[in-house]
Design an enzyme around this catalytic site. Structure first.
Site, PDB file in Angstrom:
ATOM      1  N   SER A  91       0.848  -1.185   0.000  1.00 17.30           N
ATOM      2  CA  SER A  91       0.000   0.000   0.000  1.00 17.30           C
ATOM      3  C   SER A  91       0.888   1.240   0.000  1.00 17.30           C
ATOM      4  O   SER A  91       1.886   1.295   0.731  1.00 17.30           O
ATOM      5  CB  SER A  91      -0.912   0.002   1.227  1.00 17.30           C
ATOM      6  OG  SER A  91      -1.852   1.052   1.113  1.00 17.30           O
ATOM      7  N   GLU A  92       0.525   2.225  -0.809  1.00 20.91           N
ATOM      8  CA  GLU A  92       1.378   3.398  -1.046  1.00 20.91           C
ATOM      9  C   GLU A  92       1.678   4.194   0.229  1.00 20.91           C
ATOM     10  O   GLU A  92       2.629   4.960   0.266  1.00 20.91           O
ATOM     11  CB  GLU A  92       0.724   4.309  -2.080  1.00 20.91           C
ATOM     12  CG  GLU A  92      -0.564   4.961  -1.576  1.00 20.91           C
ATOM     13  CD  GLU A  92      -1.307   5.743  -2.649  1.00 20.91           C
ATOM     14  OE1 GLU A  92      -1.055   5.537  -3.836  1.00 20.91           O
ATOM     15  OE2 GLU A  92      -2.156   6.578  -2.271  1.00 20.91           O
TER      16      GLU A  92
END
Lengths: 219, 223
Positions: free
Chosen positions: B47-48
């Site tokens: 996840s960024e």
């Protein structure tokens, strides 16, 4: 003796001037130094350039600064986060300038600012509207765009624990932009859940060494 | 002809995720893919906002407000998962460390151009998030998209009308009607739903389609 602790939120944000560029950490409201941003609003400061991933959630923190007309320009990757009504109202009324920067570029520009790097070439945005007008270079057959560093006059951050030297630990995904913004400003102010005795943070777990931090306050 | 549901599209895309892959799922439809990872495969979801090893949504009572995904919904960490700051998260993305990015789209062009960040609707301020970084940086970009818009306009086009996220980045497209590969020769149809032939699919597609010799029926269980 090194002691970066300050007692009040007002002391923590003292000296941030009109027109300042302020790095505002957080991914949405997670890791956002809401109380510091509220305290900044209470100083009456205006004409700010805020650098953040989003453009405020709900009514507090960055959203409150925008609602009260204190932010001249926001530099962010994605303004429409959860409940962005303060930003949307300001944007529709033409009261805030918006610069969209791809999220990784935003992050790397601050890293460059922190690291004394005058610019860097990145593939992101090459051949798109956001890359238009920027210097480009072909490197090993691929097109890159020149991006310049971002530095803040101040960075407002949030961490979990700190000691009086300003060493910081974070919790889970609330780390996000905090370690990066803490490195990239002239004045770094951090709100923390808890201040512990010097020597009691596991040095292996400190994510931001105190050298980057100027003031810490419990909030 | 029976198009796949959105969940079936996600199921189909998940079948192609290989054991051991590091994968970023875009916001929206791609997020559903994590529900359909075939048993026995370990996939590490990135996840960024600084997570590797993102797990499913938390059970009641297990929510942690400091643990969210890119869509800012509460999430969990699997055993072996780790946290890191944003710069490392995007270093992983841009530096080619992720095997696959599965992204949503407004349009994909014949040459693999992706448009998924703005429709230039003046009613909404634009926002790009991590879309451009994922499009240029992941080793392979795959797209999940309904074959046409709600009013029947093709989303697989000769060239994109909306502003590009990145040129020439998409390798594979999963739609509710077909699985398509972007190749040097053009867009190749690997799978099509039953009851559809190439002429029928072409009528719903602006880009020129090439039917693979070994094309298969696109099927998914009721999920």
């Amino acid at each position: 003796m090194i002691d970066k602790r300050v007692r009040t939120l007002a002391e923590a944000v003292a000296g941030i001037k009109d027109g300042a560029t302020v790095l505002c950490s957080g991914f949405g409201a997670v890791g956002e130094p809401v109380e510091l941003l509220n305290a900044l609003r209470d100083t009456g400061v205006r004409d700010l350039v805020c650098v953040a991933n989003n453009a405020g959630t709900g009514d507090e923190g960055l959203a409150g600064l925008i609602r009260d007309g204190r932010v001249r320009k926001i530099v962010c990757s994605f303004p429409r986060t959860t409940d962005p009504h303060c930003f949307e109202a300001a944007y529709k009324a033409g009261k805030i300038e918006l610069e969209i920067v791809p999220q990784g570029t935003l992050s790397e520009r601050m890293r460059a600012g922190a690291a004394g790097i005058g610019g860097f070439f990145v593939k992101t945005s090459a051949g798109t509207k956001l890359g238009r007008g920027k210097e480009t270079r072909e490197i090993d057959g691929e097109l890159y765009v020149l991006e310049k560093p971002i530095r803040g006059d101040a960075a407002l951050c949030r961490a979990d624990r700190a000691d009086r030297w300003g060493n910081l630990t974070y919790r889970k995904s609330a780390r996000n932009f905090n370690p990066l913004m803490a490195m990239a400003a002239d004045l770094t102010v951090v709100q923390v859940r808890e201040i512990v005795d010097l020597g009691s943070l596991d040095p292996e777990c400190v994510a931001t060494p105190g050298i980057f931090v100027d003031r810490i306050v419990v909030a | 002809m029976k198009p796949l549901t959105r969940r079936q599209m996600a199921w189909r895309a998940a079948q192609d995720l290989e054991d051991g892959a590091y994968v970023n799922l875009g916001i929206g439809l791609p997020t559903l893919c994590s529900d359909f990872v075939p048993e026995g495969r370990e996939i590490v979801f990135h996840s960024e906002n600084g997570i590797l090893g993102m797990g499913p949504a938390p059970k009641p009572g297990e929510e942690d407000p400091d643990l969210i995904n890119a869509g800012k919904q509460l999430t969990t960490l699997v055993p072996g998962g780790t946290y890191f700051h944003h710069n490392d998260a995007f270093l992983m993305i841009r530096g080619g460390h992720l095997d696959v990015a599965l992204l949503g789209a407004f349009e994909v062009s014949q040459g693999g151009d992706l448009a998924n960040w703005t429709t230039e609707d003046p009613n909404f301020p634009p926002g790009v998030g991590g879309a451009m970084d994922l499009a240029v940086g992941a080793r392979e970009v795959r797209v999940l998209v309904e074959h046409t818009t709600k009013d029947g306009k093709p989303r697989i086009r000769k060239s994109c009308v909306y502003p590009l996220t990145a040129p020439h980045c998409v390798k594979r497209i999963y739609t509710n009607l077909a699985v398509l590969d972007v190749t040097r020769e053009g867009i190749v149809v690997r799978e099509m739903v039953a009851g559809l032939d190439l002429a029928g699919l072409q009528a719903l597609t602006e880009a020129t389609l090439i039917l693979a010799n070994d094309w298969k029926k696109l099927e998914a269980p009721a999920v």
